[in-house]
Design a protein around this motif. Sequence first.
Motif, short mmCIF file in Angstrom:
data_model
loop_
_atom_site.label_atom_id
_atom_site.label_comp_id
_atom_site.label_asym_id
_atom_site.label_seq_id
_atom_site.Cartn_x
_atom_site.Cartn_y
_atom_site.Cartn_z
N UNK A 28 45.57 -6.74 -45.58
CA UNK A 28 46.34 -6.54 -44.61
C UNK A 28 45.52 -5.92 -43.53
N UNK A 29 45.00 -4.75 -43.74
CA UNK A 29 44.07 -4.12 -42.74
C UNK A 29 42.98 -5.00 -41.99
N UNK A 30 42.46 -6.02 -42.83
CA UNK A 30 41.45 -7.05 -42.17
C UNK A 30 42.18 -7.94 -41.24
N UNK A 31 43.70 -8.25 -41.63
CA UNK A 31 44.40 -9.43 -40.86
C UNK A 31 45.03 -8.72 -39.59
N UNK A 32 45.18 -7.48 -39.82
CA UNK A 32 45.66 -6.86 -38.53
C UNK A 32 44.58 -6.92 -37.34
N UNK A 33 43.37 -7.17 -37.39
CA UNK A 33 42.41 -7.53 -36.48
C UNK A 33 42.08 -8.95 -36.27
N UNK A 34 43.08 -9.93 -36.80
CA UNK A 34 42.64 -11.25 -36.62
C UNK A 34 43.06 -11.63 -35.37
N UNK A 35 42.58 -12.68 -34.79
CA UNK A 35 42.90 -12.84 -33.44
C UNK A 35 44.12 -13.88 -33.28
N UNK A 36 44.55 -14.71 -34.21
CA UNK A 36 45.60 -15.39 -34.25
C UNK A 36 46.80 -14.85 -35.28
N UNK A 43 40.20 -15.88 -38.03
CA UNK A 43 39.67 -16.52 -37.13
C UNK A 43 38.80 -15.76 -36.05
N UNK A 44 38.87 -14.30 -36.09
CA UNK A 44 38.03 -13.69 -35.26
C UNK A 44 38.58 -12.30 -35.16
N UNK A 45 37.57 -11.44 -34.81
CA UNK A 45 38.04 -10.07 -34.44
C UNK A 45 38.86 -9.98 -33.33
N UNK A 46 40.03 -9.35 -33.15
CA UNK A 46 40.69 -9.05 -31.90
C UNK A 46 41.74 -7.79 -32.10
N UNK A 47 41.81 -7.11 -31.00
CA UNK A 47 42.80 -6.04 -30.89
C UNK A 47 44.08 -6.21 -30.37
N UNK A 48 44.41 -7.62 -30.35
CA UNK A 48 45.50 -7.87 -29.69
C UNK A 48 46.96 -7.69 -30.25
N UNK A 49 47.22 -7.47 -31.55
CA UNK A 49 48.18 -6.89 -32.30
C UNK A 49 48.37 -5.42 -32.17
N UNK A 51 47.66 -3.80 -29.40
CA UNK A 51 48.04 -3.75 -27.90
C UNK A 51 49.61 -4.37 -27.91
N UNK A 52 49.83 -5.50 -28.68
CA UNK A 52 51.37 -5.69 -28.96
C UNK A 52 52.00 -4.53 -29.54
N UNK A 53 51.55 -3.95 -30.28
CA UNK A 53 52.46 -2.89 -30.87
C UNK A 53 52.54 -1.70 -30.00
N UNK A 54 52.02 -1.45 -28.90
CA UNK A 54 52.27 -0.35 -27.95
C UNK A 54 53.39 -0.96 -26.98
N UNK A 55 53.49 -2.13 -26.86
CA UNK A 55 54.34 -2.78 -26.14
C UNK A 55 55.82 -3.12 -26.98
N UNK A 56 55.79 -3.07 -28.15
CA UNK A 56 56.89 -3.31 -28.92
C UNK A 56 58.03 -2.12 -29.22
#
Length: 287
Positions: A28-36, A43-49, A51-56
């Motif tokens: 779960x921790x690994x896939x929290x950094x998933x790009x999709x 599929x790749x490292x990303x902090x998009x989720x 960032x989305x958490x701060x807007x939720x």
Amino acid sequence: MKQLLEKHFGKAWLALVYLFLYIPLFFMIVFSFNSTRQDANFTGFSLRWYEALTRDTKIVEGFWLSVKVAAVTGVLSAILGTFAAFVLVRYRRFLGRTVFSGMVNAPLVMPEVVIGLSLLLLMVGAQNAFGWPERGMLTIIFGHTLLGMAYGMVVIQSRLMEMNRSIEEAAMDLGARPFQVFFLITLPNIFQGILAAFLLSFTLSFDDVVISEFLSGPGVSTLPQVIFGYARRGINPTIYAAATLLITTVTIVIISYSVWVARQTRKREREIAAATRAELTALATTN
């Protein structure tokens, strides 16, 4: 071979149990950094989720509501649990002791669905009769305190039973009143138990879903309720990000608390050893 198996079997079995428990958290921790949004392929490292958490706003508001509810619940549970444990340990015989003990311990064995439903009926009946309380943060605190007090009482009760009563008796022999003995002698000696009861009640309250579902009102949702609602609608990696932050915070708190307890234990052992040496020195000087 047999000796080697007997020596390492327990360690291997314990390692497998820990892997079974913590591998899902690791993924779960690994896939929290998933790009999709995929939960089967990384599929790749990303902090998009994150960032989305701060807007939720639902998750953010639910988090702060859970923190406030858990903090108040922890304090109330620690206070009520302390008084309940003190009565059960210090007063062995009084009218209604069996009934009181059964009522305090009942939430430990009663299903949360039954507790939530019974409290819901009570709150609805009270609101119809008196116009108070409305379902929301206050009713959730009432329900969580009922459950947390029972768990806190068990922790504090065990600490009280281990406490040496000769310290309290010595204080009373020196003229201290029962009120002073309780606040100046008993409370400091059981403080670690009270703190453990607070942390346990805080955790139970922060994590509770069932009682919160029964007692929450319109527009009032704790973080577990929000996460549970998201999970029912499908995959949302924002939940993974929120859970990862919670796991990190809890881990830091547990490690900090363990270090503090270890230091306090070593400090107390040094003080006892120093007092023993001083007493032995005084006896040797006298002789």
